[in-house]
Design an enzyme around this catalytic site. Sequence first.
Site, short mmCIF file in Angstrom:
data_model
loop_
_atom_site.label_atom_id
_atom_site.label_comp_id
_atom_site.label_asym_id
_atom_site.label_seq_id
_atom_site.Cartn_x
_atom_site.Cartn_y
_atom_site.Cartn_z
N ASP A 154 -8.79 3.21 16.09
CA ASP A 154 -7.59 2.72 16.75
C ASP A 154 -6.42 2.48 15.80
OD1 ASP A 154 -6.06 1.42 18.98
OD2 ASP A 154 -6.28 -0.30 17.65
N ASP B 288 -8.48 -0.42 11.40
CA ASP B 288 -9.93 -0.68 11.40
C ASP B 288 -10.67 0.58 11.83
OD1 ASP B 288 -9.43 -0.49 14.13
OD2 ASP B 288 -9.26 -2.66 14.38
N TYR C 280 -6.90 -5.73 23.33
CA TYR C 280 -6.17 -4.88 24.26
C TYR C 280 -6.43 -5.34 25.69
CZ TYR C 280 -4.91 -1.61 20.55
OH TYR C 280 -4.37 -1.03 19.42
N GLU D 168 0.68 -2.81 10.40
CA GLU D 168 -0.43 -2.02 10.97
C GLU D 168 0.07 -0.97 11.95
OE1 GLU D 168 -4.99 -2.62 12.53
OE2 GLU D 168 -3.53 -4.19 13.01
#
Length: 620
Positions: free
Chosen positions: A164, A167, A324, A571
């Site tokens: 994703d 990670d 999410y 990120e």
Amino acid sequence: MSMYGRDPWGGPLEINAADSATDDDRSRNLQDFDRAALSRPLDETQQSWLLGPGEQKKKKYVDLGCIIVSRKIFVWTVGTLVVSAFLAGFITLIVKTVPRHRHAHPPPDNYTLALHKALMFFNAQKSGKLPKHNNVSWRGSSCLDDGKGQSGTFYKDLVGGYYDAGDAIKFNFPQSFAITMLSWSVIEYRQKYEDAGELTHVKEIIKWGTDYFLKTFNSTADTINTLVAQVGSGDTSGGSTTPNDHYCWMRPEDIDYKRPVTTCSSCSDLGAEMAAALAAASIVFKENKAYSQKLVHGARTLFKFSREQRGRYSAGGSEAATFYNSTSYWDEFVWGGAWLYYATGNSSYLQLATTPGIARHAGAFWGGPDYGVLSWDNKLAGAQVLLSRLRLFLSPGYPYEEILRTFHNQTSIVMCSYLPFFTSFNRTKGGLIQLNHGRPQPLQYVVNAAFLATLYSDYLEAADTPGWYCGPNFYSTEVLRDFAKTQIDYILGKNPRKMSYIAGFGNHYPKHVHHRGASIPKNKIKYNCKGGWKWRDTSKPNPNTLVGAMAAGPDKHDGFHDVRTNYNYTEPTLAGNAGLVAALVALSGDRTTGIDKNTIFSSVPPMFPTPPPPPAPWKP
């Protein structure tokens, strides 16, 4: 006999006194004759009688057989041809021997340059056994045991797909949205991808995702009751020290801890989003009929599942709610129904997508602070643009016209809200629109809005419509395009910090992207779960550049902290980069290359049935 001899021809040989003139006299007489003869001009024939062969004048004309030309013109013509041939040969010799300086094509625009890099991010996020030409030197095959060895399950393995973000978790909900967005951009802008030399690449990226999705449920069945929602775990609540994808800081290639699989049985949002992804991809791969039909079958099965087993995939305190969380599944019903209609031409999907009750539950009529913001959670704005396309180009009429007109009007309102003349959303001093109202990680929403704005402006132009109304004011399509450009230009470096938010693009970009693989050097040393923490916490730049990764973005004051551990700034995500790719390709290349108007309708039957043939003539 006469004393004189006779002429053999019968005449006497006597010499007359009159003929006894001397030679000088005869010469003078001949000269008199010459002067008399030259007293009038002679033509060439006459002159040839009088002049000997060596004394004839040069001809003024040349007889070429089929034409008589002047000698002077003939000589000049032949001479010119000879000289020209010599010069041509000489010039050719120079051209052949002198080194060539090719005139290069105009340099590609910034959007095309950024597009090349933004797509590379997906290569770096691949899970599973990597292809030989993945072109990311510091990545290798990883997590080859995902989903294996679990008896009694409906899946054989879950190898593949995409990690994703920074990670190694595979969240299927945002991953599905990313593949849907990439597919949509290819359907609309196939020619632009081809012009940029990226069509094959982006199709390969999409297929890597859809191949994985087909493993996450029983894709050969017509009915299913379970679906994989997630592979890997990131729960570190309560101070847990159990090794997982968030607690550990390891290269994906070195992961040795257990990666759990999360399934769901009541997950309408996930099922409908994954159905949208497979349906959209089936249009991308329509030339590959067998694969396209396989995707369509999977999409039908998933959408049926989403309708029959209602529920949010992140409900019930699941880990997904932390990372999410889905707020509703009604928007996925409209979104998935629209994509399945385009993929199949089955009007039942269009009837569902245009059901007023479903649209009302999805929030189509009530607005709200996040109205018009397309994201991995809420697809309503995208679905409305997608269905406005149907009204603009096919105008299906009754019974769909009323709700399609509503969607079209709502789309116009959303486009108005993006413009700086209105106050629906604030902007930073640098000009970045605050679609998430100052909350962290803003860029993923900005790129989606830039894509929708550019796409809608191209829809209007393809429909020969110069613009649209915001209340009493008329705005041209160019205004929408300008909005998209200012937002993407901000991301590419036109901002107060004069930095690009895309890793590897420009001279000044984030050097501490929150990403495990990029932050650990490729030094043949395997770092265990905690062994990689030193690379997480170091202030040194990442040893590996995560090319094309769009950082989460600046804060509402245009500030940015290039700190690896501050994921709200540094990120990148799959969903964010998918929107970036879509916006970049829409803005890239030749302005005259618009959308592909017809491919999306290739499976849609004619809106109005063919009238029956006239009756046979009456016979008594």
